[in-house]
Design an enzyme around this catalytic site. Structure first.
Site, PDB file in Angstrom:
ATOM      1  CG  ASP A 203      74.348  40.489 125.858  1.00  0.00           C
ATOM      2  OD1 ASP A 203      75.079  41.234 125.214  1.00  0.00           O
ATOM      3  OD2 ASP A 203      74.733  39.850 126.852  1.00  0.00           O
ATOM      4  CD  GLU A 246      78.950  39.571 125.399  1.00  0.00           C
ATOM      5  OE1 GLU A 246      78.881  39.956 126.576  1.00  0.00           O
ATOM      6  OE2 GLU A 246      79.948  39.763 124.685  1.00  0.00           O
TER       7      GLU A 246
END
Length: 328
Positions: A203, A246
């Site tokens: 992430d 993301e």
């Protein structure tokens, strides 16, 4: 909407959660002969035939409400003159900061349907030709050739559709759907032959600040560059994919715990040293897990995901290996 989406070779629109159109790309406008002002602010049903409205209410809407995505739904779109355009539709609910939207992709199916019809007609012609004793060999040969050509065209179109359905539009790497298919294959290899594999879930750290400070266009460029880097890092037996937002994943084939952890740490260092457009530097947090005998597709992802959150809790820009962390 990102400016690159306006010229995609497929139709694309965004709606709010009530399916009121908020944005639409030029490709879909050209197909339907509508002007932007004709559709913005209108309910998506404006584009649907009567039968397609029924499909919307009986399938698309309830599935979006429950699962927040719909894959490969066949539906007819009306253009401004009332003509129908058969399309394959993928839709997904996306959360952007404090708002949510529905992202919908339209892939026209007319050419594929026409080709399938032509192939069926060509086969019927061949059957009739064999029944007619007066048909010359040259005629049979020509029809066979036509069938081969149509089948080649259909195969080519199927391959292109498969590629589109398995690829993340923004980054160009595999999407979540393809990742799930590959993960199933990795598990089967492990069960059959004991081939080890590991999973990295990563992430981007503080990605919300990137969007808030520089805008979503720059944020999209960052996501695209990360996808390119992961595609470069991935080895022959690996699979890099965008899982959503993301969050990215990297399946490491034939890779046990120690090697997986080392690869993840190397990736941390590489990304930390990368110069990113406009923003300069950023980092990622990585959770690492290796498939064990009692694991499943669900559990290995949960393990890697828990390790990812532990990496964030420890300050980000690092890798936590689930097998090591759980024993502490």
């Amino acid at each position: 909407m990102d400016s690159r989406l306006f010229q995609l070779p497929c139709g694309y629109m965004e709606t709010d959660l009530q399916y009121v159109i908020t944005d639409i790309n030029e490709t879909l406008l050209n197909w339907t002969n509508y002007k932007r002002e004709d559709l913005i602010g209108k309910h998506i049903e404006k584009l649907f035939s009567a039968s397609s409205k029924l499909i919307f209410h009986s399938y698309l809407y309830p599935n979006m409400s429950i699962y927040h995505f719909v894959d490969e739904l066949f539906i007819h779109v009306h253009n401004s003159e009332g003509h129908t355009i058969p399309c394959l539709v993928n839709a997904k609910e996306i959360q952007l900061d404090d708002a949510a939207l529905v992202s919908i992709v339209f892939m026209p199916m007319k050419k594929r349907i026409d080709h399938e019809r032509e192939v069926r007609q060509a086969k019927l012609m061949l059957e009739e030709a064999y029944k007619e004793k007066t048909i010359a060999y040259e005629h049979l040969h020509r029809i066979n050739k036509e069938i081969e050509n149509k089948q080649d065209q259909l195969l080519s179109m199927n391959e292109e559709l498969t590629k589109i359905s398995n690829t993340d539009n923004l980054t160009g790497i595999a999407n979540r759907r393809f990742f799930q298919q590959q993960l199933t294959g990795y598990v089967e290899k492990y069960r059959q032959n004991g081939v080890p594999f590991s999973l990295l879930v990563m992430d981007i750290d503080h990605f919300k600040q990137v969007n808030d400070t520089h805008g979503h266009a720059i944020g999209d460029l960052v996501l695209a560059q990360l996808g390119l880097i992961l595609n470069t890092v991935a080895r022959e037996n690996d699979t890099a994919a965008r899982y959503g937002g993301e969050e990215f994943v990297l399946l490491l084939g034939e890779t046990a715990e120690e090697e997986a952890f080392q690869l993840a740490q190397n990736l941390n260092k590489r990304l930390e040293q990368t110069i990113w457009p406009t923003i300069g530097r950023l980092t990622v947090s990585i959770g690492c897990a290796t498939f064990q005998e009692d694991d499943t597709e669900i559990s290995i992802f949960e393990h890697a995901d828990k390790a990812l959150y532990e990496a964030k809790r420890k300050g980000r820009n690092c890798t936590i290996q689930y097998e090591t962390w759980k024993d502490l």
